[in-house]
Design a protein around this motif. Structure first.
Motif: not given
Ligand SMILES: Cc1ncc(COP(=O)(O)OP(=O)(O)O)c(N)n1
Ligand SMILES: Cc1ncsc1CCOP(=O)(O)O
Ligand SMILES: [Mg+2]
Length: 207
Positions: A40-50, A54-64
């Motif tokens: 919340k209240d975070v620039e789009d760039d920072a959301i995309l970097r996050a 985060i995506l590989p951490v989730c996907h390596q564990r089968g979490v959407p």
């Protein structure tokens, strides 16, 4: 009746690398059905970097991974879906943007009407809340367990309960038929750390 844990990130992530370590430990500690990236209240760039971290951490564990509020950023970052509220991109537009394969959930507060509308439109889940006062979000709408009971009895679309849910107070929501418990502070702010927070939910939910 079984409920699964639906984890949501804290609203700010000043150190994404450190968060990813906590996240990996939390996801390895017990069953987590999905993660929502909610900054919340975070620039789009920072959301995309996050999201990128985060995506590989989730996907390596089968979490959407679902993106809060922003189907456009969900697509750019390769998320599996998004969650939209009543003041966000409307469900129909989010679906149009993301396509039939995306997981899309809709906030329905305490409203049977909003939930039926979202369910009939094709939402993958409807979310009711807040069930308890939340230290994360000032929420004016409070929800009752009756709306959960009614939905679970009448409908097949899964329902999520959110708002101030802890390992100690969640039992009535589980009994009422919540398919998922969406949680922020009770995991990330758990006194013994997020992994212990997930384990504590597992102990209650499998009981
Ligand atoms: C699973 C889930 N349920 C409800 C919400 C709240 O969405 P919204 O009303 O749009 O409020 P914000 O989260 O955007 O502050 C949610 N994010 N996730
Ligand atoms: C996003 C949201 N929507 C209603 S309450 C809430 C915050 C949930 O966070 P917590 O589990 O810390 O109360
Ligand atoms: Mg929103």
């Amino acid at each position: 009746m079984a409920s699964e844990l639906y984890l949501i990130t804290p609203p700010r992530l000043p150190d994404v690398a450190a968060f990813c370590e906590d996240l990996a430990a939390a996801l390895d500690a017990g069953p987590v059905a999905c993660l929502q990236l909610r900054l919340k209240d975070v620039e789009d760039d920072a959301i995309l970097r996050a999201a990128d971290a985060i995506l590989p951490v989730c996907h390596q564990r089968g979490v959407p991974l679902l993106m809060n509020d922003r189907p456009d950023l969900a697509i750019t970052s390769g998320c599996d879906g998004c969650h939209v509220g009543q003041s966000d991109t409307p469900y129909a537009q989010a679906r149009k943007l993301m396509g039939p394969g995306a997981q899309i959930g809709v906030t329905c507060k305490n409203s049977r009407h909003l939930a039926m509308e979202a369910g009939e439109a094709g939402a993958d889940y409807v979310a009711f809340g807040a069930f308890f006062p939340s230290s994360t979000k000032d929420e004016t709408t409070m929800a009752s367990v009756e709306v959960l009971e009614w939905w679970a009895e009448m409908m097949t679309v899964p329902c999520v309960a959110i708002g101030g849910i802890t390992q100690q107070n969640c039992a009535p929501l589980v009994e009422a038929g919540a398919d998922f418990l969406a949680v922020i502070n009770a995991v990330w702010g758990y006194p013994d750390g997020p992994a212990a927070g997930v384990r504590a939910f597992e102990a209650v939910l499998k009981g």
